[in-house]
Design a protein around this motif. Structure first.
Motif, PDB file in Angstrom:
ATOM      1  N   ALA A 168      72.387 -53.076-113.640  1.00  0.00           N
ATOM      2  CA  ALA A 168      72.033 -52.589-114.976  1.00  0.00           C
ATOM      3  C   ALA A 168      70.812 -53.312-115.529  1.00  0.00           C
ATOM      4  O   ALA A 168      69.884 -52.676-116.046  1.00  0.00           O
ATOM      5  N   VAL A 169      70.786 -54.628-115.403  1.00  0.00           N
ATOM      6  CA  VAL A 169      69.644 -55.393-115.929  1.00  0.00           C
ATOM      7  C   VAL A 169      68.378 -55.061-115.142  1.00  0.00           C
ATOM      8  O   VAL A 169      67.305 -54.865-115.732  1.00  0.00           O
TER       9      VAL A 169
ATOM     10  N   GLU B 200      67.638 -52.311-113.566  1.00  0.00           N
ATOM     11  CA  GLU B 200      67.176 -50.954-113.884  1.00  0.00           C
ATOM     12  C   GLU B 200      66.658 -50.835-115.318  1.00  0.00           C
ATOM     13  O   GLU B 200      65.755 -50.041-115.577  1.00  0.00           O
ATOM     14  N   LEU B 201      67.227 -51.592-116.240  1.00  0.00           N
ATOM     15  CA  LEU B 201      66.797 -51.495-117.633  1.00  0.00           C
ATOM     16  C   LEU B 201      65.488 -52.227-117.903  1.00  0.00           C
ATOM     17  O   LEU B 201      64.736 -51.825-118.791  1.00  0.00           O
ATOM     18  N   LEU B 202      65.225 -53.285-117.163  1.00  0.00           N
ATOM     19  CA  LEU B 202      63.957 -54.007-117.348  1.00  0.00           C
ATOM     20  C   LEU B 202      62.850 -53.247-116.630  1.00  0.00           C
ATOM     21  O   LEU B 202      62.953 -52.950-115.445  1.00  0.00           O
ATOM     22  N   ASN B 203      61.811 -52.976-117.335  1.00  0.00           N
ATOM     23  CA  ASN B 203      60.704 -52.234-116.757  1.00  0.00           C
ATOM     24  C   ASN B 203      59.555 -53.188-116.422  1.00  0.00           C
ATOM     25  O   ASN B 203      58.422 -52.986-116.844  1.00  0.00           O
TER      26      ASN B 203
ATOM     27  N   SER C  93      62.003 -57.787-111.969  1.00  0.00           N
ATOM     28  CA  SER C  93      63.208 -57.744-112.797  1.00  0.00           C
ATOM     29  C   SER C  93      64.427 -58.324-112.081  1.00  0.00           C
ATOM     30  O   SER C  93      65.373 -58.762-112.729  1.00  0.00           O
TER      31      SER C  93
ATOM     32  N   GLY D 137      67.666 -60.227-113.381  1.00  0.00           N
ATOM     33  CA  GLY D 137      68.923 -59.496-113.238  1.00  0.00           C
ATOM     34  C   GLY D 137      69.964 -60.197-112.398  1.00  0.00           C
ATOM     35  O   GLY D 137      71.152 -60.201-112.743  1.00  0.00           O
TER      36      GLY D 137
END
Length: 122
Positions: A23-24, A26-29, A33, A37
Protein backbone atom coordinates in the motif's frame (compact mmCIF):
# COMPACT_ATOMS: atom_id res chain seq x y z
CA UNK A 1 -4.11 -23.04 21.65
CA UNK A 2 -0.31 -22.77 21.54
CA UNK A 3 0.31 -23.72 17.91
CA UNK A 4 -2.74 -21.83 16.65
CA UNK A 5 -1.59 -18.78 18.58
CA UNK A 6 1.89 -18.98 17.07
CA UNK A 7 0.74 -19.55 13.50
CA UNK A 8 -1.93 -16.86 13.75
CA UNK A 9 0.45 -14.29 15.23
CA UNK A 10 3.21 -15.00 12.70
CA UNK A 11 0.76 -15.06 9.80
CA UNK A 12 -0.87 -11.84 10.93
CA UNK A 13 2.50 -10.11 11.14
CA UNK A 14 3.46 -11.41 7.70
CA UNK A 15 0.15 -10.40 6.14
CA UNK A 16 0.44 -6.94 7.65
CA UNK A 17 3.98 -6.56 6.29
CA UNK A 18 2.75 -7.47 2.81
CA UNK A 19 -0.38 -5.31 2.86
CA UNK A 20 1.19 -2.20 4.39
CA UNK A 21 4.36 -2.39 2.29
CA UNK A 22 2.46 -2.75 -0.97
CA UNK A 23 0.00 0.00 0.00
CA UNK A 24 2.74 2.48 0.91
CA UNK A 25 4.79 1.65 -2.20
CA UNK A 26 1.77 2.08 -4.47
CA UNK A 27 0.52 5.26 -2.78
CA UNK A 28 3.88 7.05 -2.85
CA UNK A 29 4.51 8.49 -6.26
CA UNK A 30 8.29 8.74 -5.91
CA UNK A 31 11.10 6.74 -7.45
CA UNK A 32 12.43 4.84 -4.43
CA UNK A 33 9.15 4.33 -2.58
CA UNK A 34 10.22 0.84 -1.52
CA UNK A 35 12.85 2.42 0.73
CA UNK A 36 10.00 3.91 2.72
CA UNK A 37 7.35 1.22 2.21
CA UNK A 38 9.32 -1.81 3.36
CA UNK A 39 10.45 -0.45 6.74
CA UNK A 40 6.96 0.92 7.42
CA UNK A 41 5.48 -2.48 6.53
CA UNK A 42 7.94 -4.34 8.74
CA UNK A 43 7.23 -2.01 11.65
CA UNK A 44 3.47 -2.46 11.21
CA UNK A 45 3.95 -6.23 10.96
CA UNK A 46 5.94 -6.37 14.19
CA UNK A 47 3.28 -4.31 15.97
CA UNK A 48 0.53 -6.60 14.62
CA UNK A 49 2.48 -9.71 15.64
CA UNK A 50 3.12 -8.48 19.19
CA UNK A 51 -0.45 -7.23 19.64
CA UNK A 52 -2.00 -10.49 18.55
CA UNK A 53 0.53 -12.62 20.42
CA UNK A 54 -0.33 -10.77 23.61
CA UNK A 55 -4.11 -10.70 23.30
CA UNK A 56 -5.28 -13.64 21.17
CA UNK A 57 -6.58 -15.63 24.13
CA UNK A 58 -8.81 -12.77 25.32
CA UNK A 59 -10.46 -12.15 21.94
CA UNK A 60 -13.94 -13.33 21.06
CA UNK A 61 -14.27 -16.46 18.90
CA UNK A 62 -15.39 -14.33 15.93
CA UNK A 63 -12.30 -12.10 16.11
CA UNK A 64 -10.02 -15.15 16.52
CA UNK A 65 -11.53 -16.69 13.39
CA UNK A 66 -11.08 -13.45 11.45
CA UNK A 67 -7.48 -13.15 12.66
CA UNK A 68 -6.76 -16.74 11.62
CA UNK A 69 -8.25 -16.15 8.17
CA UNK A 70 -6.25 -12.92 7.81
CA UNK A 71 -3.09 -14.79 8.82
CA UNK A 72 -3.83 -17.56 6.34
CA UNK A 73 -3.98 -15.03 3.51
CA UNK A 74 -0.38 -13.91 4.05
CA UNK A 75 0.94 -17.42 4.61
CA UNK A 76 -0.73 -18.60 1.39
CA UNK A 77 0.70 -15.69 -0.60
CA UNK A 78 4.22 -16.43 0.65
CA UNK A 79 3.84 -20.16 -0.04
CA UNK A 80 2.61 -19.56 -3.60
CA UNK A 81 5.33 -16.99 -4.25
CA UNK A 82 7.90 -19.52 -3.05
CA UNK A 83 6.45 -22.13 -5.42
CA UNK A 84 6.61 -19.61 -8.23
CA UNK A 85 10.20 -18.75 -7.35
CA UNK A 86 11.34 -22.38 -7.65
CA UNK A 87 9.58 -22.68 -11.03
CA UNK A 88 6.64 -24.80 -9.90
CA UNK A 89 3.73 -23.66 -12.10
CA UNK A 90 5.41 -20.33 -12.87
CA UNK A 91 3.22 -19.79 -15.91
CA UNK A 92 0.06 -20.44 -13.92
CA UNK A 93 0.86 -18.48 -10.76
CA UNK A 94 0.37 -14.89 -11.80
CA UNK A 95 -0.14 -12.18 -9.19
CA UNK A 96 -3.89 -12.23 -9.83
CA UNK A 97 -4.08 -16.01 -9.40
CA UNK A 98 -2.01 -15.87 -6.21
CA UNK A 99 -4.26 -13.17 -4.75
CA UNK A 100 -7.42 -15.04 -5.73
CA UNK A 101 -6.21 -18.34 -4.28
CA UNK A 102 -5.11 -16.61 -1.07
CA UNK A 103 -8.51 -14.93 -0.68
CA UNK A 104 -10.28 -18.25 -1.30
CA UNK A 105 -8.08 -20.04 1.25
CA UNK A 106 -8.75 -17.28 3.82
CA UNK A 107 -12.51 -17.61 3.30
CA UNK A 108 -12.32 -21.40 3.56
CA UNK A 109 -10.25 -21.07 6.74
CA UNK A 110 -12.85 -18.81 8.32
CA UNK A 111 -15.69 -21.14 7.32
CA UNK A 112 -13.83 -24.20 8.58
CA UNK A 113 -13.11 -22.59 11.94
CA UNK A 114 -16.71 -21.38 12.18
CA UNK A 115 -18.02 -24.89 11.54
CA UNK A 116 -15.56 -26.36 14.03
CA UNK A 117 -16.47 -23.84 16.73
CA UNK A 118 -20.16 -24.41 16.02
CA UNK A 119 -19.80 -28.19 16.30
CA UNK A 120 -17.89 -27.87 19.58
CA UNK A 121 -20.51 -25.55 21.10
CA UNK A 122 -23.41 -27.88 20.20
Amino acid sequence: MGSRRTVTAVGTGLTTVLVVSVAVIELLNVEFSALVGLPVGVLAGVVAFLSLWDSLDELSPFVRRVASAYATFGLTVVLLLALRYVNVARGTLSVEVIAGVAIAVAILTYLGLWLTDRAVSD
